[in-house]
Design a protein around this motif. Structure first.
Motif, PDB file in Angstrom:
ATOM      1  N   PRO A  48       0.829  -1.208   0.000  1.00 28.77           N
ATOM      2  CA  PRO A  48       0.000   0.000   0.000  1.00 28.77           C
ATOM      3  C   PRO A  48       0.865   1.260   0.000  1.00 28.77           C
ATOM      4  N   LEU A  49       0.392   2.277  -0.717  1.00 27.57           N
ATOM      5  CA  LEU A  49       1.027   3.598  -0.715  1.00 27.57           C
ATOM      6  C   LEU A  49      -0.040   4.614  -0.323  1.00 27.57           C
ATOM      7  N   GLY A  50      -0.277   4.743   0.961  1.00 29.45           N
ATOM      8  CA  GLY A  50      -1.323   5.627   1.420  1.00 29.45           C
ATOM      9  C   GLY A  50      -2.689   4.978   1.291  1.00 29.45           C
ATOM     10  N   GLY A  89      -1.271   1.898  -4.456  1.00 29.47           N
ATOM     11  CA  GLY A  89      -0.465   0.764  -4.024  1.00 29.47           C
ATOM     12  C   GLY A  89       0.395   0.246  -5.163  1.00 29.47           C
ATOM     13  N   LEU A  90       1.371  -0.561  -4.824  1.00 30.12           N
ATOM     14  CA  LEU A  90       2.213  -1.226  -5.808  1.00 30.12           C
ATOM     15  C   LEU A  90       1.964  -2.725  -5.749  1.00 30.12           C
ATOM     16  N   LEU A 132       0.925  -0.420 -10.778  1.00 31.17           N
ATOM     17  CA  LEU A 132       0.448   0.630  -9.899  1.00 31.17           C
ATOM     18  C   LEU A 132      -1.057   0.464  -9.739  1.00 31.17           C
ATOM     19  N   THR A 133      -1.523   0.408  -8.491  1.00 33.33           N
ATOM     20  CA  THR A 133      -2.924   0.149  -8.179  1.00 33.33           C
ATOM     21  C   THR A 133      -3.607   1.381  -7.636  1.00 33.33           C
ATOM     22  N   TRP A 134      -4.791   1.654  -8.174  1.00 32.01           N
ATOM     23  CA  TRP A 134      -5.692   2.632  -7.582  1.00 32.01           C
ATOM     24  C   TRP A 134      -6.705   1.859  -6.747  1.00 32.01           C
TER      25      TRP A 134
END
Length: 209
Positions: free
Chosen positions: A157-159, A163-164, A205-207
């Motif tokens: 997760p990135l925030g 996410g990656l 890269l995931t939203w």
């Protein structure tokens, strides 16, 4: 009056707990991947030699939909522009030409996370659907065949909303041909095989929503 107030408090607390529980925290995701893909498993029956698609990059997209706390349903599509070196009818022995080939996957499957919550940590992924193989030589037809994919990955997760994902996937397409693959009324090449296999390393890269 006091009983009504107490009942309201209990209902409010129950709703808050329900909204905060893992079962109520649905998470979906849309991931755009870039990858590097290699393959093998075919034979040029004119020469008897094994042939494989050229190693190239590929792009993929996955829509992951909430299913349960540790699993998601996945709709997966992928595209690769590659080529095969094949011997065409009328070519001198020992010579080969490059046949452009587009490879597309469309699969329905899912992801299952090892640690419980979706969107973080290690997971397994898989799907079943079709492979569309479109050759770039005159006289050859597009083939649509059943296929599956299997893989493992890690989600970081990135925030709150990004996410990656890092994955390794294998693709397996049923060919079951003794030499008539890509033929449509007549053949300029002769390709045979039982299963077309491909392997890919991917990053995406995931939203998250």
């Amino acid at each position: 009056m006091r009983q009504a107030s107490l009942l309201s408090s209990v209902l409010f607390a129950s709703a808050a707990l329900a909204l905060g529980s893992p079962a109520a925290r649905a998470e979906n995701g849309l991931t755009i991947y870039g990858g590097w893909r290699a393959s093998g498993g075919l034979e040029d029956t004119t020469t008897g030699r094994g042939v494989s698609m050229k190693e190239t990059g590929a792009v993929s997209v996955a829509l992951d939909l909430d299913y349960e706390e540790s699993a998601q349903i996945q709709i997966f599509g992928s595209y690769q522009n590659t080529s095969l070196y094949v011997t065409q009818t009328g070519q001198p022995a020992g010579t080969a030409s490059r046949m452009p080939l587009k490879v597309m996957y469309l699969h329905l499957g899912g992801t299952s996370f090892f640690t419980g919550s979706v969107g973080r940590g290690g997971y397994v992924v898989g799907g079943i659907g079709v492979t569309v193989l479109s050759p770039g030589l005159d006289g050859l037809s597009t083939e649509t065949q059943p296929s599956i994919n299997l893989g493992v990955g890690y989600a970081l997760p990135l925030g709150k909303s990004l996410g990656l994902r890092f994955e390794g996937r294998g693709y397996f397409t049923l060919i079951d041909s003794s030499g008539g693959f890509f033929c449509s009324g007549g053949c300029t090449v002769s390709i045979s095989g039982q299963v077309l296999s491909q392997g890919e390393l991917m990053a995406g890269l995931t939203w998250r929503f």
